[in-house]
Design a protein around this motif. Structure first.
Motif, PDB file in Angstrom:
ATOM      1  N   LEU A 278     106.831  -2.062  44.835  1.00 46.62           N
ATOM      2  CA  LEU A 278     108.150  -1.784  44.096  1.00 46.62           C
ATOM      3  C   LEU A 278     108.753  -0.529  43.736  1.00 46.62           C
ATOM      4  O   LEU A 278     109.523  -0.270  43.392  1.00 46.62           O
ATOM      5  N   PHE A 279     107.176  -0.080  43.196  1.00 45.25           N
ATOM      6  CA  PHE A 279     107.819   1.365  43.065  1.00 45.25           C
ATOM      7  C   PHE A 279     106.953   2.574  43.111  1.00 45.25           C
ATOM      8  O   PHE A 279     107.855   3.823  42.942  1.00 45.25           O
ATOM      9  N   ASP A 280     106.709   2.244  44.522  1.00 43.41           N
ATOM     10  CA  ASP A 280     105.952   3.487  45.317  1.00 43.41           C
ATOM     11  C   ASP A 280     107.301   3.928  45.543  1.00 43.41           C
ATOM     12  O   ASP A 280     107.934   3.565  46.579  1.00 43.41           O
ATOM     13  N   PRO A 281     106.972   5.026  45.247  1.00 41.36           N
ATOM     14  CA  PRO A 281     108.699   7.120  46.588  1.00 41.36           C
ATOM     15  C   PRO A 281     108.214   6.748  47.910  1.00 41.36           C
ATOM     16  O   PRO A 281     108.747   6.813  48.549  1.00 41.36           O
ATOM     17  N   TYR A 282     106.479   5.984  48.363  1.00 45.30           N
ATOM     18  CA  TYR A 282     106.116   6.144  49.578  1.00 45.30           C
ATOM     19  C   TYR A 282     106.111   5.340  50.658  1.00 45.30           C
ATOM     20  O   TYR A 282     106.027   4.623  51.637  1.00 45.30           O
ATOM     21  N   ALA A 283     106.794   3.652  49.696  1.00 48.16           N
ATOM     22  CA  ALA A 283     106.793   2.319  49.932  1.00 48.16           C
ATOM     23  C   ALA A 283     107.706   2.243  50.987  1.00 48.16           C
ATOM     24  O   ALA A 283     108.537   2.667  51.697  1.00 48.16           O
ATOM     25  N   TYR A 379     110.481   5.457  30.970  1.00 49.79           N
ATOM     26  CA  TYR A 379     110.618   5.920  32.322  1.00 49.79           C
ATOM     27  C   TYR A 379     112.210   6.544  32.194  1.00 49.79           C
ATOM     28  O   TYR A 379     113.315   5.434  32.424  1.00 49.79           O
ATOM     29  N   ASN A 380     111.834   7.466  32.358  1.00 49.50           N
ATOM     30  CA  ASN A 380     113.109   7.675  33.638  1.00 49.50           C
ATOM     31  C   ASN A 380     113.233   7.639  35.293  1.00 49.50           C
ATOM     32  O   ASN A 380     113.242   8.664  35.587  1.00 49.50           O
ATOM     33  N   ILE A 381     113.955   6.004  35.501  1.00 52.03           N
ATOM     34  CA  ILE A 381     113.382   5.807  36.745  1.00 52.03           C
ATOM     35  C   ILE A 381     114.587   4.994  36.991  1.00 52.03           C
ATOM     36  O   ILE A 381     115.704   4.583  36.623  1.00 52.03           O
ATOM     37  N   PRO A 382     115.042   4.992  38.493  1.00 48.29           N
ATOM     38  CA  PRO A 382     115.933   3.641  39.204  1.00 48.29           C
ATOM     39  C   PRO A 382     116.726   2.813  38.066  1.00 48.29           C
ATOM     40  O   PRO A 382     117.446   2.207  37.609  1.00 48.29           O
TER      41      PRO A 382
END
Length: 617
Positions: A278-283, A379-382
């Protein structure tokens, strides 16, 4: 004739527009005046309800029928209504204008809950101590509801962990005094909603009708009596929410409103349990989809929360429950498996309506970043979660390692230290719920090999660390049990809660010496905590572990509490001077458990023992 299917490896259910229904039912069953959520979507379920050629109408002051939503299954219609501020409590008549047999459905509009002499939707804070109860296994207060005619599971056999045992809500109400004496401020109950499944219904996590309290637990009346009794004692009630899935025999699964009500797959597809996707940038997208949309089990169909009708059904039920029964907050099951955007909407709706309510989610994952992704974080995440807190599995793994693994650079108690050192990721780590075990895990006393010193040390940590402590029923008696070969062995009956029990451990006379030793340990810590401003609301300072010794302080401008844990296999000499930053100015230390007073001089602490001191000048 349209048919839609729920696919699994072994079952296939369809709905047909000609299915027979004995009556029309509304969900929600009623609503209230004065609610901020004043645009309500009423699901009406019944025989070909959508085929009423004359349509639907409502004539009631302050109520407007905004839209009639027909879906694939004619057995359902969804009516969007708005409730103006001028609307008064009463019975709203929904007219179904069938050409041959016109029908009127009564929908009650109640006055909003207020002025009943008790607070509700209070939420839980770091001042609370929670006690988790599996109702079927705690106490049988009303044997007349042990079996309910017409329900699929007619089992009642206390000789096996696989069947129902007969515990109920009245049994819990009967023992509120015991719980309050122990120091409990809040009860969290495993689900109380109807689970009309064929078997293994004791846990409650497979709902079959959201708007019914399971009659084998005593139904709505017994639930309200428990809540009112708890509130009358100044205690709180947390309800277990399950948004991700329902039971296979839920009425919306047996008779699907539409194909997209559930996450459907060409063949049965289980979740992959990989929260990282769900948060893996490479998933890969398919792996994200399997995580979120795969079914939990073949008996628990996965709800499609991105479907607007499903979302409204679930959000409105959450609001309805708080207003109808007056609960104080929610524990949210399988949080990571839900549609997270939906969860933000649901959480916001509850907080908008009830500003003090709290919600904490089950985040059974590994790693602080993993867990913190699902709650309010820095965190600064989407994706930004608005969930206030988690069941802190990371702290659990830390204390478990501290009590079961040898000290090392990153092993043993160092794992606990490192986990807490990462609290900077949370908006408010004090809201996290800390615990040692639960209904799905081996009892902590068994995990530590029934070592009393280790168990008492872990409990000392539980009641003094940051966060909200929670214990599972029977933990105060050093209850044993492991999940192998079956999780039923960690769901054994509380001795004395059932007719015919030889021992009654609710009473001092029924406890063994060991029972009493642990009970007293919990009692002393819990009741000290109730009066400790430093533990409930203060700051925390920890020192990195050395040679297996871990020390931390809870403090504010009124009080300083010092906790020392020796996780080494040998006795250790503890020097107060090492911790001068927090001990300077103090001359005496009072042992919270023994009440003994000692000067701030070196002392010896035994292997796997802990000391909890209140420092004084």
């Amino acid at each position: 004739m349209k048919k839609f299917f729920v696919m699994s490896a072994f079952v296939c259910f369809a709905f047909m527009a000609t299915a027979q229904q004995s009556s029309y039912k509304c969900y929600p069953t009623n609503w209230w005046t004065g609610m901020k959520w004043n645009k309500v979507q009423i699901m009406i379920h019944g025989d070909s309800i959508a085929n009423a050629k004359g349509g639907f109408s409502i004539v009631y002051p302050g109520i407007k029928l905004e839209k009639i939503n027909k879906v694939e299954n004619a057995n359902y219609v969804f009516l969007d209504i708005s409730i103006a501020a001028i609307a008064k409590p009463g019975i709203v008549k929904i007219k179904v204008n069938k050409e041959s047999t016109p029908v009127t459905i009564d929908f009650e509009l109640k006055a909003k809950r207020q002025g009943r002499g008790v607070d509700f939707a209070q939420g839980v804070t770091s001042a609370d101590f929670m006690y988790l109860i599996l109702p079927d296994r705690f106490s049988n207060g009303d044997p007349s509801n042990d079996r309910v005619a017409g329900m699929r599971d007619q089992s009642l056999n206390r000789d096996t962990v696989y069947n129902r045992h007969g515990g109920d809500l009245k049994g819990i109400t009967n023992h509120l005094e015991y719980l309050q004496q122990l120091g409990v401020t809040t009860l969290w109950l495993n689900p109380v909603i109807e689970n009309d499944m064929p078997g293994r219904t004791e846990h409650g996590y497979a709902f079959t009708d959201h708007y019914k309290i399971d009659p084998r637990l005593g139904g709505e009346k017994a639930y309200q009596q428990l809540i009112d009794s708890a509130h009358g004692r100044g205690m709180k009630i947390i309800q277990d929410a399950v948004y991700n899935h329902v039971g296979l025999y839920h009425f919306t699964v047996q008779d699907l409103p539409m194909k997209e009500w559930l996450h459907q797959w060409p063949e049965y597809t289980n979740t992959n349990f990989k929260d990282q996707t769900l948060f893996d940038p490479y998933a890969a997208s398919i792996e994200k989809k399997k995580m979120a949309d795969g079914w939990f089990t073949q008996q628990m169909p996965d709800l499609n929360e991105s479907n607007a009708f499903v979302a409204n059904f679930l959000i409105q039920h959450a609001l309805w429950t708080v207003e109808e029964f007056g609960i104080d907050g929610w524990r949210i099951d399988t949080y990571a498996y839900n549609d997270l955007d939906f969860m933000n909407r649901c959480n916001k709706a509850l907080m908008d309506e009830y500003p003090h309510i709290t919600m904490f989610g089950e985040t059974w994952v590994h790693g602080v970043p993993n867990q913190s992704y699902f709650v309010q974080n820095n965190y600064n995440i989407p994706f930004k979660s608005n969930l206030q807190a988690a069941t802190d599995f990371q702290a659990l793994w830390g204390i478990q390692d501290a009590m079961t693994k040898d000290f090392g650079w990153s092993d043993g108690v160092n794992n606990l230290y490192t986990t807490l050192a990462q609290d900077f990721v949370y908006k408010d780590p004090m809201r996290n719920v800390i615990f040692l075990d639960n209904h799905d895990m081996s009892r902590f006393y068994s995990v530590v090999g029934e070592n009393m010193d280790k168990y008492k040390t872990a409990l000392s940590w539980l009641f003094t660390c940051r966060g909200i402590p929670e214990i599972y029923y029977g933990d105060e008696l050093a209850t044993t049990g492991v999940t192998s070969p079956n999780d039923g062995y960690v769901r054994l009956d509380f001795p004395g809660g059932f007719p015919g029990d030889v021992l009654n451990k609710f009473e001092l006379s029924g406890r063994t010496v060991q029972d009493y030793e642990i009970w007293r340990h919990v009692f002393e810590l819990a009741n000290f905590r109730k009066k400790s401003s430093a533990i409930r609301f203060g700051k925390m300072m920890q020192y990195y572990p050395e040679d297996g010794v871990y020390t931390y302080f809870r403090y504010d401008d009124k009080q300083t509490v010092m906790v020392v844990m020796n996780t080494a296999k040998t006795d250790k000499t503890i020097s107060f001077t090492k911790y001068a930053e927090r001990t300077n100015g103090f001359t005496m230390a009072t042992d919270v458990l023994t009440k003994a007073k000692i000067p701030l001089k070196d002392f010896t602490l035994g292997s796997y023992k802990a000391a909890v001191f209140e420092l004084t000048k």
